[in-house]
Scaffold this motif. Structure first.
Motif, PDB file in Angstrom:
ATOM      1  N   CYS A 119     -32.904 -47.855 -11.557  1.00  0.00           N
ATOM      2  CA  CYS A 119     -32.811 -49.137 -12.439  1.00  0.00           C
ATOM      3  C   CYS A 119     -32.026 -50.229 -11.788  1.00  0.00           C
ATOM      4  O   CYS A 119     -32.282 -51.515 -11.543  1.00  0.00           O
ATOM      5  N   ALA A 120     -30.937 -49.728 -11.187  1.00  0.00           N
ATOM      6  CA  ALA A 120     -30.059 -50.654 -10.528  1.00  0.00           C
ATOM      7  C   ALA A 120     -30.518 -51.462  -9.402  1.00  0.00           C
ATOM      8  O   ALA A 120     -30.206 -52.700  -9.063  1.00  0.00           O
ATOM      9  N   THR A 121     -31.697 -50.749  -8.682  1.00  0.00           N
ATOM     10  CA  THR A 121     -31.981 -51.267  -7.381  1.00  0.00           C
ATOM     11  C   THR A 121     -33.229 -51.999  -7.706  1.00  0.00           C
ATOM     12  O   THR A 121     -34.087 -52.261  -6.851  1.00  0.00           O
ATOM     13  N   GLY A 122     -33.799 -52.269  -8.975  1.00  0.00           N
ATOM     14  CA  GLY A 122     -34.834 -53.313  -9.411  1.00  0.00           C
ATOM     15  C   GLY A 122     -35.977 -52.517  -9.370  1.00  0.00           C
ATOM     16  O   GLY A 122     -37.110 -53.104  -9.488  1.00  0.00           O
ATOM     17  N   ARG A 123     -36.038 -50.933  -9.568  1.00  0.00           N
ATOM     18  CA  ARG A 123     -37.258 -50.452  -9.523  1.00  0.00           C
ATOM     19  C   ARG A 123     -37.817 -50.084 -11.054  1.00  0.00           C
ATOM     20  O   ARG A 123     -38.687 -49.795 -11.633  1.00  0.00           O
ATOM     21  N   ILE A 124     -36.878 -50.466 -11.777  1.00  0.00           N
ATOM     22  CA  ILE A 124     -37.300 -50.396 -13.458  1.00  0.00           C
ATOM     23  C   ILE A 124     -36.903 -52.031 -13.835  1.00  0.00           C
ATOM     24  O   ILE A 124     -36.001 -52.439 -13.497  1.00  0.00           O
ATOM     25  N   GLY A 125     -37.857 -52.763 -14.466  1.00  0.00           N
ATOM     26  CA  GLY A 125     -37.409 -54.167 -14.994  1.00  0.00           C
ATOM     27  C   GLY A 125     -36.701 -54.329 -15.934  1.00  0.00           C
ATOM     28  O   GLY A 125     -36.920 -54.953 -17.178  1.00  0.00           O
ATOM     29  N   HIS A 126     -35.187 -53.973 -15.785  1.00  0.00           N
ATOM     30  CA  HIS A 126     -34.142 -53.955 -17.019  1.00  0.00           C
ATOM     31  C   HIS A 126     -33.154 -54.890 -16.325  1.00  0.00           C
ATOM     32  O   HIS A 126     -32.614 -54.696 -15.181  1.00  0.00           O
ATOM     33  N   ALA A 127     -32.752 -55.860 -17.220  1.00  0.00           N
ATOM     34  CA  ALA A 127     -31.458 -56.789 -16.654  1.00  0.00           C
ATOM     35  C   ALA A 127     -30.560 -56.473 -17.832  1.00  0.00           C
ATOM     36  O   ALA A 127     -30.663 -56.368 -18.968  1.00  0.00           O
ATOM     37  N   GLY A 128     -29.388 -56.312 -17.469  1.00  0.00           N
ATOM     38  CA  GLY A 128     -28.309 -55.987 -18.396  1.00  0.00           C
ATOM     39  C   GLY A 128     -27.397 -54.802 -17.632  1.00  0.00           C
ATOM     40  O   GLY A 128     -27.341 -54.584 -16.432  1.00  0.00           O
ATOM     41  N   VAL A 129     -26.769 -54.148 -18.596  1.00  0.00           N
ATOM     42  CA  VAL A 129     -25.662 -53.047 -18.430  1.00  0.00           C
ATOM     43  C   VAL A 129     -26.582 -51.988 -18.008  1.00  0.00           C
ATOM     44  O   VAL A 129     -27.553 -51.694 -18.873  1.00  0.00           O
ATOM     45  N   ILE A 130     -26.599 -51.183 -16.792  1.00  0.00           N
ATOM     46  CA  ILE A 130     -27.130 -50.038 -16.631  1.00  0.00           C
ATOM     47  C   ILE A 130     -26.503 -48.648 -17.203  1.00  0.00           C
ATOM     48  O   ILE A 130     -25.460 -48.580 -17.693  1.00  0.00           O
ATOM     49  N   GLY A 131     -27.024 -47.414 -17.179  1.00  0.00           N
ATOM     50  CA  GLY A 131     -26.618 -46.084 -17.573  1.00  0.00           C
ATOM     51  C   GLY A 131     -27.278 -45.986 -18.877  1.00  0.00           C
ATOM     52  O   GLY A 131     -27.061 -46.629 -19.934  1.00  0.00           O
ATOM     53  N   HIS A 132     -27.906 -44.704 -19.076  1.00  0.00           N
ATOM     54  CA  HIS A 132     -28.623 -44.432 -20.325  1.00  0.00           C
ATOM     55  C   HIS A 132     -27.866 -43.008 -21.100  1.00  0.00           C
ATOM     56  O   HIS A 132     -28.467 -42.875 -22.167  1.00  0.00           O
ATOM     57  N   GLU A 133     -26.863 -42.595 -20.572  1.00  0.00           N
ATOM     58  CA  GLU A 133     -26.294 -41.360 -21.151  1.00  0.00           C
ATOM     59  C   GLU A 133     -24.716 -41.825 -21.231  1.00  0.00           C
ATOM     60  O   GLU A 133     -24.337 -42.511 -20.559  1.00  0.00           O
ATOM     61  N   LEU A 134     -24.205 -41.103 -22.618  1.00  0.00           N
ATOM     62  CA  LEU A 134     -22.806 -41.510 -22.718  1.00  0.00           C
ATOM     63  C   LEU A 134     -22.189 -40.726 -23.817  1.00  0.00           C
ATOM     64  O   LEU A 134     -22.826 -40.007 -24.534  1.00  0.00           O
ATOM     65  N   VAL A 135     -20.813 -40.709 -23.842  1.00  0.00           N
ATOM     66  CA  VAL A 135     -20.273 -39.985 -24.624  1.00  0.00           C
ATOM     67  C   VAL A 135     -18.910 -40.767 -24.932  1.00  0.00           C
ATOM     68  O   VAL A 135     -18.443 -41.382 -23.992  1.00  0.00           O
ATOM     69  N   GLY A 136     -18.716 -41.104 -26.327  1.00  0.00           N
ATOM     70  CA  GLY A 136     -17.684 -41.993 -26.533  1.00  0.00           C
ATOM     71  C   GLY A 136     -17.174 -41.796 -27.945  1.00  0.00           C
ATOM     72  O   GLY A 136     -17.505 -40.853 -28.747  1.00  0.00           O
ATOM     73  N   VAL A 137     -16.122 -42.700 -28.080  1.00  0.00           N
ATOM     74  CA  VAL A 137     -15.669 -42.715 -29.797  1.00  0.00           C
ATOM     75  C   VAL A 137     -15.983 -43.867 -30.438  1.00  0.00           C
ATOM     76  O   VAL A 137     -15.998 -44.911 -29.963  1.00  0.00           O
ATOM     77  N   VAL A 138     -16.566 -43.601 -31.723  1.00  0.00           N
ATOM     78  CA  VAL A 138     -17.076 -44.566 -32.805  1.00  0.00           C
ATOM     79  C   VAL A 138     -15.597 -45.489 -32.914  1.00  0.00           C
ATOM     80  O   VAL A 138     -14.808 -44.963 -33.847  1.00  0.00           O
ATOM     81  N   GLU A 139     -15.651 -46.785 -32.759  1.00  0.00           N
ATOM     82  CA  GLU A 139     -14.528 -47.650 -33.344  1.00  0.00           C
ATOM     83  C   GLU A 139     -14.696 -48.670 -34.461  1.00  0.00           C
ATOM     84  O   GLU A 139     -13.540 -48.884 -35.063  1.00  0.00           O
ATOM     85  N   LYS A 140     -15.944 -48.984 -34.459  1.00  0.00           N
ATOM     86  CA  LYS A 140     -16.172 -49.783 -35.466  1.00  0.00           C
ATOM     87  C   LYS A 140     -17.535 -49.724 -35.927  1.00  0.00           C
ATOM     88  O   LYS A 140     -18.532 -49.289 -35.326  1.00  0.00           O
ATOM     89  N   LEU A 141     -17.939 -49.867 -37.287  1.00  0.00           N
ATOM     90  CA  LEU A 141     -19.348 -49.752 -38.051  1.00  0.00           C
ATOM     91  C   LEU A 141     -19.562 -50.880 -38.566  1.00  0.00           C
ATOM     92  O   LEU A 141     -18.966 -51.895 -39.146  1.00  0.00           O
ATOM     93  N   GLY A 142     -20.904 -51.167 -38.222  1.00  0.00           N
ATOM     94  CA  GLY A 142     -21.666 -52.385 -39.099  1.00  0.00           C
ATOM     95  C   GLY A 142     -21.596 -52.303 -40.830  1.00  0.00           C
ATOM     96  O   GLY A 142     -21.451 -51.201 -41.326  1.00  0.00           O
ATOM     97  N   GLU A 143     -21.843 -53.569 -41.435  1.00  0.00           N
ATOM     98  CA  GLU A 143     -21.540 -53.605 -42.725  1.00  0.00           C
ATOM     99  C   GLU A 143     -22.516 -52.513 -43.500  1.00  0.00           C
ATOM    100  O   GLU A 143     -21.981 -51.902 -44.565  1.00  0.00           O
ATOM    101  N   ARG A 144     -23.803 -52.354 -43.092  1.00  0.00           N
ATOM    102  CA  ARG A 144     -24.757 -51.592 -43.702  1.00  0.00           C
ATOM    103  C   ARG A 144     -24.373 -50.040 -43.424  1.00  0.00           C
ATOM    104  O   ARG A 144     -24.852 -49.328 -44.260  1.00  0.00           O
ATOM    105  N   VAL A 145     -23.520 -49.868 -42.431  1.00  0.00           N
ATOM    106  CA  VAL A 145     -23.362 -48.327 -42.322  1.00  0.00           C
ATOM    107  C   VAL A 145     -21.792 -47.937 -42.414  1.00  0.00           C
ATOM    108  O   VAL A 145     -21.348 -46.985 -41.792  1.00  0.00           O
ATOM    109  N   SER A 146     -21.234 -48.781 -43.056  1.00  0.00           N
ATOM    110  CA  SER A 146     -19.812 -48.868 -43.182  1.00  0.00           C
ATOM    111  C   SER A 146     -19.178 -47.530 -43.769  1.00  0.00           C
ATOM    112  O   SER A 146     -17.943 -46.982 -43.378  1.00  0.00           O
TER     113      SER A 146
END
Ligand SMILES: [Zn+2]
Length: 338
Positions: free
Chosen positions: A43-70
């Protein structure tokens, strides 16, 4: 925030990218670790037509929720994210087939910013809490494990005599691990001998693709099409090899990435005659259910530690892409907070 982005100018580390806007049904996640696979490098080298932040796997902590899922109980929790984002509006989504959404986006690969960044917004329905017993560096691979478990659901290999997994990338190794737990005769056919040591560690049978004597006797051949594998294991060459291994009425499973990758030719047309003549079954396999991936990790169905061959930090920038692409690396895990 810092983020590894790509566009027509190529990949680079952006140090002052704006924080993503939180939608009503989304969560803002502070990313702890991201996976870096051959798909992300492609993806980073242009073989996938994506523009923006790369990386499709993550682990993290939920910091904030939108109003419909508060009211979501995920606030403050450690989570992983399913990379496929369904629109929720098309005919297939309304029929409960959101996995085949007509307007699907994929985190870090198509139409949605990825995980090699300090923050990401993801629909809350894509998030799954990581059980306390799973280390973050293992949880980050939950979607890759889920994809392997999905193959096991498609083909019940328990009572079959001959099952081959064709490929030697991380995806193929995971599929072989999962299938071999169900049937000890499952073998991996690959092109990189240095990976066979891993097979031995898990008592998975293996052979080199160039060895003679690949007879047309296999009940199932799973082809794992991954960007880093050479021509013998990707695209039409791999499909031709797989068809040559199958017995009449055998099953070919084609496992591929969630988005098209330039140079990974998945066309079958040249080989359809064999499919017809021998009444072969052809199954496609893509994304599994991430909850099942977490379950497989928690239960010890898969052994992930030997697959993580490199650790990187976000500030390594494009250098981490070059390092991750070297043949001795299987999977790179990126510490975002470090
Ligand atoms: Zn949809």
């Amino acid at each position: 925030m810092r983020a590894l982005v790509t566009d027509a100018d190529g990949p680079r580390l952006a140090s002052e990218r704006e924080l993503p806007q939180l939608g009503a049904s989304e969560a803002l996640v502070r990313i702890e670790m991201a996976g870096l696979s051959s798909l992300d490098v492609a993806c980073a080298t242009g073989r996938i037509g994506h523009a923006g932040v790369i990386g499709h796997e993550l682990v993290g902590v939920v910091e904030k929720l939108g109003e419909r899922v508060s009211k979501s109980p995920l606030i403050g929790r450690r989570v992983v994210a399913s990379p496929d984002i369904a629109c929720g509006k098309c005919d297939l989504c309304r029929k409960g087939l959101s996995v085949h959404c007509r307007d699907r986006r994929v985190i870090g690969l198509r139409g949605h910013d990825g995980s090699l960044a300090e923050r990401i917004v993801v629909p809350v329905r894509n998030l799954f809490e990581v059980p306390a017993g799973i280390k973050p560096e293992m949880a980050v691979l939950a979607s890759a494990v889920a994809d392997a478990v999905h193959v096991a659901h498609l083909v019940p290999v328990e009572k079959m005599t001959y099952v081959t997994v064709l490929g030697d990338g991380a995806g193929a190794i995971l599929v072989a691990q999962v299938l071999a737990k169900r049937n000890a005769s499952v073998r991996l056919v690959g092109a990189r001998e240095e990976r066979f040591g891993l097979c031995e560690r898990w008592q998975i049978r293996h052979r080199h693709i160039s060895e003679p004597g690949l007879r047309a006797d296999q009940d199932v051949v799973v082809v794992c099409l991954e960007p880093e594998t050479g021509p013998s294991l990707s695209g039409p060459d791999a499909v031709r090899t797989a068809l040559g291994m199958l017995r009449p009425r055998g099953t070919l499973v084609l496992q591929g990435p969630p988005v098209p990758v330039e140079g990974l030719d998945m066309s079958l047309s040249a080989h359809l005659e064999r499919v017809i003549h021998d009444e072969l079954r052809v199954l496609g396999a893509r994304s599994g259910r991430i909850a099942e991936g977490l379950e497989a990790i928690a239960s010890g169905l898969v052994d992930l530690a030997p697959l993580i061959t490199r650790r990187a930090r976000l500030e390594d920038g494009v250098a981490m892409l070059r390092a991750a692409a070297s043949p001795e690396q299987i999977r790179t895990i990126v510490d975002i907070a470090a």
